[in-house]
Scaffold this motif. Structure first.
Motif, PDB file in Angstrom:
ATOM      1  N   UNK A  26      44.138  43.678  42.665  1.00 27.03           N
ATOM      2  CA  UNK A  26      42.863  42.952  42.729  1.00 27.03           C
ATOM      3  C   UNK A  26      43.059  41.539  43.296  1.00 27.03           C
ATOM      4  N   UNK A  71      41.803  39.826  46.934  1.00 26.98           N
ATOM      5  CA  UNK A  71      41.035  38.602  47.082  1.00 26.98           C
ATOM      6  C   UNK A  71      41.742  37.612  48.001  1.00 26.98           C
ATOM      7  N   UNK A  77      39.283  47.822  42.868  1.00 33.36           N
ATOM      8  CA  UNK A  77      38.224  48.456  43.659  1.00 33.36           C
ATOM      9  C   UNK A  77      36.977  47.601  43.768  1.00 33.36           C
ATOM     10  N   UNK A  78      36.733  46.783  42.746  1.00 31.06           N
ATOM     11  CA  UNK A  78      35.534  45.938  42.747  1.00 31.06           C
ATOM     12  C   UNK A  78      35.555  44.870  43.837  1.00 31.06           C
ATOM     13  N   UNK A  79      36.744  44.542  44.324  1.00 37.82           N
ATOM     14  CA  UNK A  79      36.830  43.471  45.326  1.00 37.82           C
ATOM     15  C   UNK A  79      37.463  43.956  46.640  1.00 37.82           C
ATOM     16  N   UNK A  80      37.682  45.256  46.750  1.00 39.00           N
ATOM     17  CA  UNK A  80      38.292  45.800  47.965  1.00 39.00           C
ATOM     18  C   UNK A  80      37.210  46.399  48.858  1.00 39.00           C
ATOM     19  N   UNK A 130      37.357  33.652  25.413  1.00 40.13           N
ATOM     20  CA  UNK A 130      36.864  33.256  26.736  1.00 40.13           C
ATOM     21  C   UNK A 130      35.733  32.217  26.668  1.00 40.13           C
ATOM     22  N   UNK A 131      34.739  32.388  25.778  1.00 40.74           N
ATOM     23  CA  UNK A 131      33.678  31.362  25.742  1.00 40.74           C
ATOM     24  C   UNK A 131      34.222  29.959  25.474  1.00 40.74           C
ATOM     25  N   UNK A 182      39.963  30.056  34.692  1.00 41.40           N
ATOM     26  CA  UNK A 182      39.928  31.427  34.172  1.00 41.40           C
ATOM     27  C   UNK A 182      40.119  32.432  35.296  1.00 41.40           C
ATOM     28  N   UNK A 183      40.894  33.469  35.005  1.00 43.82           N
ATOM     29  CA  UNK A 183      41.047  34.577  35.952  1.00 43.82           C
ATOM     30  C   UNK A 183      40.936  35.866  35.159  1.00 43.82           C
ATOM     31  N   UNK A 184      39.808  36.526  35.245  1.00 41.76           N
ATOM     32  CA  UNK A 184      39.595  37.764  34.491  1.00 41.76           C
ATOM     33  C   UNK A 184      39.641  38.953  35.445  1.00 41.76           C
ATOM     34  N   UNK A 185      40.029  40.106  34.894  1.00 40.10           N
ATOM     35  CA  UNK A 185      40.386  41.234  35.764  1.00 40.10           C
ATOM     36  C   UNK A 185      39.293  42.290  35.899  1.00 40.10           C
ATOM     37  N   UNK A 186      38.155  42.076  35.235  1.00 40.22           N
ATOM     38  CA  UNK A 186      37.066  43.044  35.392  1.00 40.22           C
ATOM     39  C   UNK A 186      37.366  44.397  34.773  1.00 40.22           C
TER      40      UNK A 186
END
Lengths: 357, 357
Positions: free
Chosen positions: B21, B25, B46-49, B322-323, B333-337
């Protein structure tokens, strides 16, 4: 939608250009998926989004299906047809909201709004025919610029008038569209403030950047801008003033002329803005993530700058410089994945980090 | 493939997890499109490809079609079946190359290779049954760790031996797989070097980071690491030594134990590495872009650090934080979805920027 969106939520973005692309990438960093709505085929943002809907803004079914598939709707450009917004808003919240769009879609409405807030703008007059243009010239003086009230960007839909003799030619260039005559502002330089307001009303501003244009297109933004401490404060306060007046949620770009009489607002853009691209390499939270945080109901980043940056747009044949630029250790490249290089087309940008000491 | 790839080229990535991922990016930032090959459904990458192929590594047709659709093949993990590599390599170059994969896929081969380069490793012995394990214990001493030669990561496929009495239990945990007994290294702390080598042989290293593990999973990486100037030089030189010996192209992670007798190589990973995530907020060119630059034949970034950073992994229920983390202005922050939170699952990471002065 007062609860913050959870990671995994879907952000809908109207428009699939480079701004939508960089919004998508910022959303992904926070664990959100994105869905792009874009009439054109193979949009740059589609390459990095989870889903793309290719449909026109008058396709009511596609708009409704898009809205239902997302948790919140945002956009990369302000000229979205009102009817499309009506369909979307029936299903999901739109941020920034309708009032910001209504005002920024029309130069006359925008300038009137800014004046009512007590802000300085260029002199302006409504123009709909040759007689009203003659009256406007008498009031504003020349040189002046005639601009269409709607749909102008990057210098398009504009005509300069050196004197009254240019009136009919300039009016022809408006092609019958309602227009606005703007007086010239005698400014030393242009700066812009990229500001954000969250769902709960908090405001955060990035440091103002100084803009240089070429051929009507932004060429460079340099941070910090040449501003006195008082001017810097003015710039931030007026941006906050605009955000609060609009009950705004998201990132807003405010272009300002620096003049001996103070800051004059050139225009506002209810979205991430080209002059805020420097934040990608100057701030922990850049303007794209800031926008996503705002519309998701998350806390805003504080906008603090950790480096001085010069942003430069790569337009058309500037892409030939990419191999050399890639060799510069202080240059961060951001390319937009556009298949075709065309003159005047924004293909990417660079952020040059200015090392201190 | 000696010519640099042009923006618009397609990078094929084997594996669709968080590394794929973040590689996607980074590739997008340079104007490349990405195509992910991943057996599991709905991979984070897949969400960012631009494209995803969902197929198994023994699906020869899918592998061939994937290879033909891209310009170069890379990967986010080293345990790719050899037969799959054969199919891919018939069509497109694979970077890093086969030799790096062959060596890093097997702990015995890897340690033998490192020793041949003159580098220090833990004492090790080949184990295939109880008799060879007894001999290994006699040679290495205890405490020691028995590890499967292949497919181990994040502490999986490992068993500790306090003494000879643990031999048969430990061997059972290997479930018949060929194994390696490793002696304990008496180290003060662990560091890692993220290094890169370009297509034309140039090498660039990021500053070494200091790693702390919890429950066998990386917890934090702190940059700069506690190292003397001489140790820092040693770390960089030995990484370059490994890269050159493998005629390597791409980013390589080297984990090192710091001991009074010098640096001892724990293991190498022929890919971007969790302990290099700090570069996203500490360097103009991060490890992901560095890897893409290398495999695309572009000039490497120089790895210079503009900020001190502490990276912390967000594992499982850490997502509840996270909040609060989003409120810290110095935390990126770097979250992986990833849709599902599970104990031990890497859900994201944060980079805390350490302000100086």
């Amino acid at each position: 939608m007062s609860d913050p969106l959870q990671p995994g939520a879907v952000i809908g973005i109207l428009g699939g250009g480079q701004l939508g692309r960089m919004l998508s990438m910022a959303a992904a960093r926070l664990g959100f998926a994105t869905h792009i709505f874009e009439p054109g085929a193979n949009p740059p943002a589609g390459q990095v989004a989870d889903r793309v809907t290719t449909a026109a803004y008058d396709n009511t079914d596609a708009l409704a299906a898009f809205a239902k598939s997302v948790d919140v709707v945002t956009y990369e450009f302000e000229n979205i047809p009102t009817a499309a917004l009506d369909v979307l808003e029936a299903h999901r919240p739109i941020h920034p909201g309708r009032e910001a769009l209504r005002i920024s879609q029309d130069r006359l409405t925008e300038k009137t709004f800014l004046r009512q807030l007590g802000l300085q703008t260029a002199a302006f007059s409504d123009v709909y025919d040759l007689a009203s243009l003659a009256a406007a010239i008498a009031e504003t003086g020349t040189p002046a610029i005639l601009k269409t009230r709607r749909l102008g960007y990057d210098g398009k839909g504009q005509a300069r008038l050196s004197g009254p003799q240019d009136a009919s030619r300039a009016l022809e260039e408006m092609a019958g569209a309602p227009a606005l005559l703007e007086g010239f502002v005698d400014f030393s330089h242009e700066v812009s403030v990229i500001a954000a307001r969250g769902l709960t009303g908090e405001v955060a501003c990035f440091d103002p950047g100084e803009n240089v244009h070429r051929d009507g297109i932004l060429h460079t933004t340099t941070v910090p801008a040449r501003l006195s401490s008082a001017q810097r404060t003015d710039a931030v306060l007026l941006a906050a003033n605009i955000l609060n007046a609009l009950d705004y949620v998201g990132v807003l770009g405010v272009e300002l002329f620096v003049t001996p009489q103070g800051l004059v607002v050139n225009e506002i853009a209810p979205r991430v803005h080209n002059s805020g691209h420097w934040t990608q390499n100057g701030c922990a939270v850049d303007q794209f993530e800031q926008h996503i945080r705002a519309i998701a109901g998350w806390p805003l980043g504080n906008g603090q700058r950790h480096a001085d940056v010069v942003m430069e747009n790569l337009i058309g044949a500037d892409m030939d410089r990419v191999p050399d630029l890639a060799r510069d250790p202080d240059t961060a490249l951001h390319l937009y994945g556009k298949a075709q290089i065309k003159p005047g087309r924004k293909m990417g940008h660079i952020n040059r980090i200015q090392r201190t000491g």
